[in-house]
Design a protein around this motif. Structure first.
Motif, short mmCIF file in Angstrom:
data_model
loop_
_atom_site.label_atom_id
_atom_site.label_comp_id
_atom_site.label_asym_id
_atom_site.label_seq_id
_atom_site.Cartn_x
_atom_site.Cartn_y
_atom_site.Cartn_z
N PHE A 1 0.82 -1.20 0.00
CA PHE A 1 0.00 0.00 0.00
C PHE A 1 0.86 1.25 0.00
CE2 PHE A 1 -4.25 1.50 0.20
CZ PHE A 1 -4.15 2.78 0.71
N SER A 2 1.92 1.29 0.80
CA SER A 2 2.76 2.49 0.88
C SER A 2 3.49 2.76 -0.43
CB SER A 2 3.78 2.34 2.00
OG SER A 2 3.13 2.27 3.23
N THR B 1 0.92 2.93 -3.97
CA THR B 1 0.24 4.19 -4.31
C THR B 1 1.22 5.18 -4.93
OG1 THR B 1 0.57 4.97 -2.04
CG2 THR B 1 -1.56 4.00 -2.58
N SER B 2 2.45 5.18 -4.51
CA SER B 2 3.44 6.08 -5.11
C SER B 2 3.81 5.61 -6.51
CB SER B 2 4.70 6.12 -4.24
OG SER B 2 4.39 6.59 -2.97
N ALA C 1 0.83 6.18 -9.07
CA ALA C 1 0.16 7.47 -8.84
C ALA C 1 -0.52 7.99 -10.09
CB ALA C 1 1.16 8.49 -8.32
N LEU D 1 -3.65 6.00 -10.79
CA LEU D 1 -4.70 6.36 -9.83
C LEU D 1 -5.31 7.72 -10.18
CD1 LEU D 1 -3.05 5.28 -6.47
CD2 LEU D 1 -5.01 4.22 -7.59
N GLN D 2 -4.49 8.62 -10.69
CA GLN D 2 -4.98 9.94 -11.06
C GLN D 2 -5.96 9.85 -12.23
OE1 GLN D 2 -4.42 12.70 -9.32
NE2 GLN D 2 -5.92 13.67 -10.64
N ALA E 1 -4.23 10.67 -6.37
CA ALA E 1 -2.94 10.03 -6.08
C ALA E 1 -2.29 10.69 -4.86
CB ALA E 1 -2.02 10.11 -7.28
N MET F 1 -4.28 9.65 -1.70
CA MET F 1 -4.05 8.24 -1.37
C MET F 1 -2.67 8.06 -0.75
SD MET F 1 -6.62 6.33 -1.87
CE MET F 1 -5.94 4.70 -1.97
N ALA F 2 -1.66 8.73 -1.29
CA ALA F 2 -0.30 8.59 -0.77
C ALA F 2 -0.16 9.31 0.57
CB ALA F 2 0.70 9.14 -1.78
N GLY G 1 -4.11 8.27 2.78
CA GLY G 1 -4.48 6.86 2.75
C GLY G 1 -3.44 5.95 3.36
N ALA G 2 -2.16 6.29 3.18
CA ALA G 2 -1.09 5.46 3.77
C ALA G 2 -1.13 5.53 5.29
CB ALA G 2 0.27 5.91 3.25
#
Length: 124
Positions: free
Chosen positions: A50-51, A54-55, A58, A61-62, A71, A74-75, A78-79
């Motif tokens: 997850f950490s 998301t990076s 990104a 996700l965008q 993004a 979430m980063a 969300g993390a």
């Protein structure tokens, strides 16, 4: 130069050996069984995926939510929320494991006296 030592508390006195050095604390071997190790491995894997996921994804996700910095949120947020969720899951699972272990131990203790008693013990 002398350093100031804090006064020892009652519970701290038991954590030292005869020479005043801190006694080594060892973790009981039952805390290292496979259930606990699998739980830790699973939760660490979720955290890493997850950490860093998301990076890494990104831009993808965008594209899911145009016009909103999904993004980034979430980063950034969300993390942290996922990490807090992992902590809660770990606490609940460890509480379950401890209750299960206490239940099993109580059953073993209840079965031990029943198995050791013989009819000869009950004569008046």
């Amino acid at each position: 130069m002398q350093t100031h030592h804090a006064p020892m508390h009652d519970d701290a006195a038991s954590d030292t050996d005869a020479f005043g050095k801190p006694a080594e604390m060892s973790i009981p071997p039952d805390l290292h069984d496979m259930r606990h190790l699998r739980l830790k491995a699973l939760l660490l894997t979720v955290w890493v995926v997850f950490s860093f996921g998301t990076s890494y994804f990104a831009r993808d996700l965008q594209a899911l939510v145009p016009g909103w910095p999904a993004a980034y949120w979430m980063a950034a947020q969300g993390a942290v929320l996922m990490f807090l969720l992992i902590i809660v899951v770990y606490c609940v699972a460890m509480d379950y494991f401890e209750r299960q272990q206490a239940r099993d131990q109580a059953r073993q203790e209840a079965a031990a006296p029943a198995a050791s008693s013989t009819p000869a013990d009950f004569h008046a």
